[in-house]
Design a protein around this motif. Structure first.
Motif, PDB file in Angstrom:
ATOM      1  N   SER A 148     -43.021  15.326 -55.049  1.00 53.95           N
ATOM      2  CA  SER A 148     -44.176  15.551 -55.916  1.00 53.95           C
ATOM      3  C   SER A 148     -45.471  15.655 -55.130  1.00 53.95           C
ATOM      4  CB  SER A 148     -44.284  14.413 -56.940  1.00 53.95           C
ATOM      5  OG  SER A 148     -43.133  14.333 -57.749  1.00 53.95           O
ATOM      6  N   GLU A 149     -45.507  15.048 -53.960  1.00 54.06           N
ATOM      7  CA  GLU A 149     -46.722  15.064 -53.159  1.00 54.06           C
ATOM      8  C   GLU A 149     -46.853  16.330 -52.314  1.00 54.06           C
ATOM      9  OE1 GLU A 149     -46.367  11.505 -50.902  1.00 54.06           O
ATOM     10  OE2 GLU A 149     -47.080  10.199 -52.519  1.00 54.06           O
ATOM     11  N   LEU A 150     -45.768  17.060 -52.149  1.00 49.03           N
ATOM     12  CA  LEU A 150     -45.831  18.281 -51.342  1.00 49.03           C
ATOM     13  C   LEU A 150     -46.542  19.394 -52.106  1.00 49.03           C
ATOM     14  CD1 LEU A 150     -42.223  18.425 -49.837  1.00 49.03           C
ATOM     15  CD2 LEU A 150     -44.329  17.807 -48.649  1.00 49.03           C
TER      16      LEU A 150
ATOM     17  N   VAL B  27     -48.139  31.498 -45.231  1.00 46.36           N
ATOM     18  CA  VAL B  27     -48.593  32.259 -46.392  1.00 46.36           C
ATOM     19  C   VAL B  27     -48.887  31.319 -47.553  1.00 46.36           C
ATOM     20  CG1 VAL B  27     -47.321  34.295 -45.678  1.00 46.36           C
ATOM     21  CG2 VAL B  27     -46.251  32.683 -47.237  1.00 46.36           C
ATOM     22  N   LYS B  28     -49.690  31.810 -48.496  1.00 44.20           N
ATOM     23  CA  LYS B  28     -50.124  30.988 -49.628  1.00 44.20           C
ATOM     24  C   LYS B  28     -49.431  31.416 -50.911  1.00 44.20           C
ATOM     25  CE  LYS B  28     -54.580  29.899 -47.547  1.00 44.20           C
ATOM     26  NZ  LYS B  28     -56.053  29.870 -47.720  1.00 44.20           N
ATOM     27  N   ALA B  29     -49.822  30.764 -52.001  1.00 39.58           N
ATOM     28  CA  ALA B  29     -49.140  30.912 -53.282  1.00 39.58           C
ATOM     29  C   ALA B  29     -48.965  32.363 -53.707  1.00 39.58           C
ATOM     30  CB  ALA B  29     -49.903  30.142 -54.361  1.00 39.58           C
ATOM     31  N   GLY B  30     -50.007  33.182 -53.515  1.00 40.32           N
ATOM     32  CA  GLY B  30     -49.941  34.544 -53.991  1.00 40.32           C
ATOM     33  C   GLY B  30     -48.872  35.387 -53.344  1.00 40.32           C
TER      34      GLY B  30
ATOM     35  N   MET C 188     -47.605  26.201 -51.054  1.00 40.95           N
ATOM     36  CA  MET C 188     -48.550  26.893 -51.922  1.00 40.95           C
ATOM     37  C   MET C 188     -49.950  26.975 -51.325  1.00 40.95           C
ATOM     38  SD  MET C 188     -46.787  27.717 -54.703  1.00 40.95           S
ATOM     39  CE  MET C 188     -47.824  27.782 -56.165  1.00 40.95           C
ATOM     40  N   ASP C 189     -50.313  26.003 -50.496  1.00 36.96           N
ATOM     41  CA  ASP C 189     -51.658  25.971 -49.927  1.00 36.96           C
ATOM     42  C   ASP C 189     -51.736  26.611 -48.541  1.00 36.96           C
ATOM     43  OD1 ASP C 189     -50.280  24.127 -48.435  1.00 36.96           O
ATOM     44  OD2 ASP C 189     -51.685  22.461 -48.755  1.00 36.96           O
TER      45      ASP C 189
ATOM     46  N   THR D 158     -58.435  29.544 -51.507  1.00 43.03           N
ATOM     47  CA  THR D 158     -58.782  30.810 -50.863  1.00 43.03           C
ATOM     48  C   THR D 158     -57.785  31.882 -51.297  1.00 43.03           C
ATOM     49  OG1 THR D 158     -59.592  29.606 -48.957  1.00 43.03           O
ATOM     50  CG2 THR D 158     -59.131  31.947 -48.641  1.00 43.03           C
ATOM     51  N   PRO D 159     -58.263  33.050 -51.712  1.00 46.78           N
ATOM     52  CA  PRO D 159     -57.334  34.090 -52.175  1.00 46.78           C
ATOM     53  C   PRO D 159     -56.470  34.614 -51.053  1.00 46.78           C
ATOM     54  CG  PRO D 159     -59.550  34.985 -51.960  1.00 46.78           C
ATOM     55  CD  PRO D 159     -59.676  33.499 -51.743  1.00 46.78           C
TER      56      PRO D 159
END
Length: 506
Positions: free
Chosen positions: A413-415, A372-375, A363-364, A505-506
């Motif tokens: 859970s930490e990931l 790639v990130k969450a979006g 996600m980060d 960051t978007p």
């Protein structure tokens, strides 16, 4: 209800798995099938027999990952290079075979390789039998004629009887296997040295590895046949070349069985991986009902084939007990990409490609291969990332034993994974409750995503497009977020996000 999915399109795409297993260019099996099928047509075979040649060629090496562990253990660690070089070697000539084997190792290991030569024929026969049996099993799942299974069982036999595992020769070899052998030889050497080298090797191997009559048929028009094999879009060309009548899957369940079979075959890459694909797929199907926007069938199929690309990486790397070198790690980072590219070739499998190619993304943006990130991660990709990580933690690896459930849940859970996906996977696995980092207010995972994008300056329309939701849904989330965070402006929301470590960051 009968399926409308053609067998040829799925098999053609999945044939790339065997190309990667053998260290050959993606699409080689398709190009070989184009040559072999055209040779069968020119030789006057009936459409039914042409179809047997077509599928025997596409599936000739489908089971070749089966003995990757043994190949790596016995011949220097790089099973991919072993196959890539071995396929270009006339192993029926003793001196050429010795040069090939000693070329796999360096220094004093060459002496050890020479000392082991008496064992090699037995190892080769055993490996050929195992690879071929796995491939024939995949043929059975597809419901293809017995002639195709018999031909795949003879993938490593030679016309002169010097092949493996049984030493069958001449007309005793299945007809489709003899056409497939010429097709592969032609396109392999065309890729290495062009049409002249392809013709030279087919001529030299005629009567040895290859049926001389079929070899001569190829040599009579080698240029045209190789041009046919070089279609810009190999997948479209090979699907169009399927002899009539075209084959379709009997039902969707058969397609699932085939995908499961190919996933199993890829998991044979190493004993550490066996059962991985089915385990992840089962988790995906069970967890899908708990996550919005995830279709259980798509989730299950993505789980079955998410690690096909593993076959492209040498088994010696997967089984290395110590830290990977930067170059080794770079190869590992590519395996999700390979998986996605295999699937993207077929319109029926392409919907799985996006999630499969991103099952190691985070996600980060700290994941791979693209960072790639969450979006850019849809719900299926997010769920697959969590399911794959949980299942991997519960499996032994060369550098660690399988983790107990509590430790696996803590690490999961930490990931930087989607929190709802983590909850769904642990619930589906009957695992411990996740110990996710606490949020400052009672936000849902989707509200957290919208908060981060709002704080980063995106408009509601942009957020809707990024998250694949409607603008009205974004508005509803925004109202809830402002209320829970006790702010009324975007600037104040951005301050809230930064103060609590939620800014992104978007």
């Amino acid at each position: 209800m009968p399926s409308q999915v053609r067998v040829a399109g799925v098999v053609a795409a999945l044939s790339v798995t065997s190309d990667l297993t053998r260290g050959h260019p993606p699409g080689e099996a398709m190009r070989a099938a184009l040559v072999a099928t055209e040779l069968a047509r020119r030789s006057g075979l009936s459409p039914a027999r042409q179809s047997e040649v077509y599928y025997s060629t596409l599936l000739r090496f489908a089971g070749c990952a089966a003995t990757s562990h043994e190949a790596a253990a016995n011949f220097g660690g790089d099973d991919v290079a072993l196959r890539a070089t071995g396929d270009l070697t006339d192993t029926g000539r003793p001196l050429e075979a010795i040069r090939f084997l000693t070329g796999l190792v360096q220094g004093t290991d060459k002496l050890r390789m020479l000392a082991s030569m008496p064992r090699v024929p037995g190892l080769v026969a055993e490996a050929a039998r195992a690879d071929c049996e796995v491939g024939a099993g995949l043929v059975g799942l597809l419901g293809l004629p017995s002639a195709v299974s018999e031909s795949v069982l003879c993938a490593f036999e030679r016309y002169d009887g010097k092949g493996a595992p049984s030493g069958r020769s001449g007309a005793d070899l299945p007809e489709p296997a003899r056409f497939a052998a010429v097709g592969f030889t032609a396109v392999m050497f065309d890729a290495v040295g062009g049409a002249d080298q392809a013709a030279e090797v087919v001529g030299r191997w005629s009567g040895r590895a290859l049926d001389p009559a079929i070899a001569q048929l190829f040599l009579a028009d080698a240029g045209e046949l190789l041009t046919l094999s070089r279609a810009d879009d190999a997948w479209s060309a090979v699907v169009a070349a399927e002899p009539a009548p075209h084959r379709y899957f009997d039902h969707d369940g058969q397609l699932d069985d085939v995908l499961a079979g190919f996933g199993d075959a890829a998991d044979l890459k190493s004993p550490y991986f066996q059962g991985h694909a089915r385990g992840v797929a089962g988790l995906m199907r069970a967890a899908a009902a708990q996550v919005d926007g995830v279709d259980p069938v798509t989730a299950y199929r993505a789980g079955l084939v998410h690690d096909l690309g593993r076959v492209a990486i040498p088994t010696g790397i997967w089984e290395k007990p110590g830290p990977l070198s930067p170059d080794e790690w770079e190869l590992v980072r590519l395996h999700p990409y390979h998986s996605g590219r295999i699937l993207a070739r077929s319109p029926e499998l392409e919907p799985l490609a996006g999630a499969v190619s991103r099952h190691h993304e985070r996600m980060d943006g700290s994941g791979y291969p693209m960072g790639v990130k969450a979006g850019e991660l849809d719900p299926v990709a997010r769920l697959l990332a969590a399911a794959e990580a949980w299942h991997t933690f519960g499996e032994p690896r060369p550098h660690r034993p399988a983790l107990p459930p509590d430790e696996a849940a803590r690490r999961l859970s930490e990931l930087p994974l989607d929190r709802d996906a983590v909850r769904a996977v642990l619930a589906a696995a009957d695992g411990p409750k996740p110990s996710l980092p606490a949020l400052p207010v009672d936000l849902t995972e989707r509200e957290l995503e919208v908060l981060q994008l709002l704080a980063a300056g995106l408009t509601k329309k942009q957020i809707a497009e990024r998250l694949f939701i409607s603008a009205s849904t974004v508005h509803t989330h925004t109202v809830h977020i402002y209320g829970k965070c006790e702010v009324s402006t975007r600037a104040a929301l951005a301050m809230f996000a930064m103060r609590h470590g939620l800014a992104a960051t978007p």
